[in-house]
Motif scaffolding. Structure first.
Motif, short mmCIF file in Angstrom:
data_model
loop_
_atom_site.label_atom_id
_atom_site.label_comp_id
_atom_site.label_asym_id
_atom_site.label_seq_id
_atom_site.Cartn_x
_atom_site.Cartn_y
_atom_site.Cartn_z
N UNK A 49 48.42 28.84 41.24
CA UNK A 49 47.54 29.95 41.61
C UNK A 49 47.51 30.96 40.47
N UNK A 50 46.31 31.41 40.12
CA UNK A 50 46.15 32.44 39.09
C UNK A 50 45.45 33.62 39.72
N UNK A 51 46.04 34.79 39.60
CA UNK A 51 45.50 36.01 40.16
C UNK A 51 44.95 36.86 39.02
N UNK A 52 43.72 37.36 39.18
CA UNK A 52 43.05 38.10 38.12
C UNK A 52 42.94 39.59 38.43
N UNK A 53 43.81 40.12 39.28
CA UNK A 53 43.73 41.54 39.64
C UNK A 53 43.98 42.46 38.46
N UNK A 54 44.90 42.10 37.57
CA UNK A 54 45.17 42.96 36.41
C UNK A 54 43.97 43.01 35.48
#
Length: 160
Positions: free
Chosen positions: A49-54
């Motif tokens: 899983x890759x989270x792009x919130x930053x």
């Protein structure tokens, strides 16, 4: 810069969680804020899983600082806006740019035997059916504002 920056980062991270007051204050737990259709699939953190919130926060910070114009970040294509209108899951957050409309999350799945532009997922049954197949599929969740055109990739994860 050090302490102020850390405090701002902690505030940004904590704003994504809500305190659940089912236990005494010392034992309160954090639960994630809802993100739309893929929440049921993403009940736990999955490998890959890759989270792009930053990256999203950096874009919004640059916009608010004036180094990026609204035309550069509110550039949703008509197909993405249409999919958000008819297939997107409404999120209970206002748009971070225009602050008027509710954000919608659109989930696309890419993989073998799917169209080259991916498949827009309309319900959880489609996600479950694709996850049962013996092929490698990747889901991408895009946040879209149908009023101003803001869009940003929120996360990607493999279906398995």
């Amino acid at each position: 810069m050090g302490q102020g920056y850390v405090a701002a980062a902690n505030t940004a991270v904590m704003s994504r969680f809500a305190l659940v007051d089912t236990q005494p204050a010392s034992a309160a737990t954090l639960t994630p804020v809802k993100y739309g259709l893929s929440d049921a699939v993403m009940a736990r953190h999955r490998p890959g899983q890759i989270d792009y919130r930053l990256a999203r926060q950096n874009v919004l910070h640059a916009f608010r600082a004036g180094s990026i114009s609204r035309l550069q970040i509110c550039d949703a294509q008509s197909e993405l806006t249409r999919n958000a209108t008819y297939c997107g899951a409404v999120v209970d957050e206002p748009c971070p740019v225009c602050e008027t409309a509710a954000i919608r999350n659109v989930t696309y799945v890419f993989g073998p035997r799917l169209p080259s532009g991916g498949r827009c997922i309309t319900n959880l049954a489609e996600v479950a059916r694709l996850a049962r197949r013996q092929a490698d599929y990747t889901a991408y969740v895009v946040e879209v504002c149908v009023d101003c055109g803001w869009n940003h990739l929120m996360r990607s994860y493999p279906l398995a």
